[in-house]
Design a protein around this motif. Structure first.
Motif: not given
Length: 302
Positions: A27-29, A32-36, A42-43, A47-48
Motif C-alpha cells: 500500500i505504501d509503495n 508513494m506513487r500517488s500525488e497525495y 503513510m504513517a 493509515f489506522m
C-alpha cells in the motif's frame, strides 16, 4: 483540508478494490506513487485513522488477514452493483483519478449528463424532507405540458438521463419523469408520507430501463454470437442474466424480465450483432415486426 482527506479515503478504497489484498508495504509503495503522498510515506497512525474514517463515512470495513498481514475490504461484493453508495464511490474514484492526472485532461473524454445539473438537487432535497413539488412537465410524446403537484419517491439514472419517480396527486399514479423534460419545478409548503412498504428496487424488479409495468415477467432466451457474448458477460443486459450454454460459435443467455417497450427496443438493437430470440414467441414476433418495418423504409423500388 477536508476535501484532501476525502480524496485520500477514496484513493485507499479504490486501491484495495483494484488490487484485492495488499500488505502495508505494498500500500505504501502505491501511496508513494500517488500525488497525495507529497513524497512522504503513510504513517501507521495515519493509515489506522483512514481505516476508521472510511468505516464511519462509507460503511466500508478494511480488515487485516493475520496470517499474511494483508489488508482487504470485507464483503467487497457489496461495493458492486447499482446502489447509491456504489455509484457515489465510483464517481468519487473517477474524480480522484482525473485530479491525479490533471495534465491528461485533454486526453480523457467523458460523457455529459445534461439533465443531472438542473433539478437533481431540488428533487433530493424534497425527498429528504418528504416535500411535495409543483411540477410543469413536457413529454416528448405530448404536444401540451402537464402541471401537477407530485410526491418524489426516488431518482434513477439510465442512459445519461436522470429520472424522478413520483406519485402524481392528480390521478394518484406513480409516474416516471425525465429531469431534462421538466419545464419548471417549485418547492411547496405541503408534505407527503413516504409509504413504509414501498421499495424502489422492487418497483423496477424484472424491468429494463425506466419503464415500469405490472405485467408478469417472462423467460427470455437469446442466442448470441461468440464474439458479441463477451460484451454481455462484462456488461449484462439485465440483473437476471445467466449464461446457460457456451461454445465456439455462440452462447445462450437467459433472463427473467418484463417485455416492456424499452426491453423490446433493446433486443431489437441487438439484431446488429445477429442476436436471435429463441423465446418467448411473442418477443420473437415483435422483433421480426420491427425489422420488417425498418426494411420497408429502405424500399429501393420507388
Amino acid at each position: 483540508m477536508a476535501k484532501a482527506l476525502f480524496n485520500r479515503y477514496v484513493w485507499l478504497i479504490d486501491t484495495l478494490q483494484r488490487y484485492g489484498r495488499l500488505t502495508r508495504k505494498e500500500i505504501d509503495n502505491l501511496w508513494m506513487r500517488s500525488e497525495y503522498s507529497e513524497g512522504k510515506p503513510m504513517a501507521r497512525r495515519t493509515f489506522m485513522n483512514y481505516r476508521q474514517a472510511i468505516q464511519e463515512m462509507f460503511d466500508v470495513n478494511i480488515e487485516c488477514d493475520p496470517s499474511t498481514y494483508e489488508y482487504y475490504i470485507e464483503d467487497a461484493e457489496t461495493l458492486q452493483g447499482n446502489g447509491a453508495r456504489v455509484w457515489a464511490l465510483n464517481a468519487f474514484a473517477v474524480n480522484s483519478l482525473l485530479h491525479e492526472n490533471e495534465g491528461l485532461n485533454q486526453r480523457i473524454v467523458l460523457e455529459n449528463i445534461p439533465s443531472g445539473q438542473n433539478y437533481l438537487r431540488l428533487v433530493c432535497d424534497a425527498m429528504r424532507e418528504n416535500r411535495v413539488l409543483l411540477l410543469s412537465y413536457r413529454s416528448f410524446r405530448r404536444l401540451t405540458g402537464t402541471h401537477t403537484p407530485v410526491a418524489p419517491y426516488f431518482v434513477k439514472l439510465f442512459r445519461q438521463r436522470w429520472y424522478m419517480i413520483a406519485r402524481d396527486f392528480a390521478d394518484r399514479k406513480i409516474k416516471t419523469y425525465a429531469l431534462d423534460r421538466i419545464a419548471s419545478l417549485e418547492w411547496s409548503d405541503r408534505t407527503f408520507v413516504y409509504p413504509e412498504d414501498f421499495s424502489p428496487a422492487e418497483y423496477f424488479e424484472s424491468c429494463f430501463g425506466i419503464t415500469h409495468d405490472d405485467m408478469p415477467a417472462q423467460e427470455v432466451v437469446l442466442r448470441v454470437p461468440a464474439l458479441q457474448a463477451n460484451y454481455l458477460r462484462t456488461l449484462p443486459l439485465h440483473d437476471s442474466q445467466e449464461e446457460r450454454d457456451r461454445n465456439d460459435r455462440y452462447s445462450i443467455f437467459g433472463y427473467r424480465v418484463k417485455l416492456t417497450p424499452d426491453f423490446i427496443q433493446e433486443v431489437y438493437s441487438l439484431g446488429y450483432w445477429q442476436v436471435e430470440v429463441l423465446a418467448p414467441q411473442v418477443l420473437k414476433e415483435a422483433v421480426v415486426l420491427h425489422l420488417t418495418q425498418n426494411l420497408a423504409c429502405y424500399d429501393t423500388k420507388e
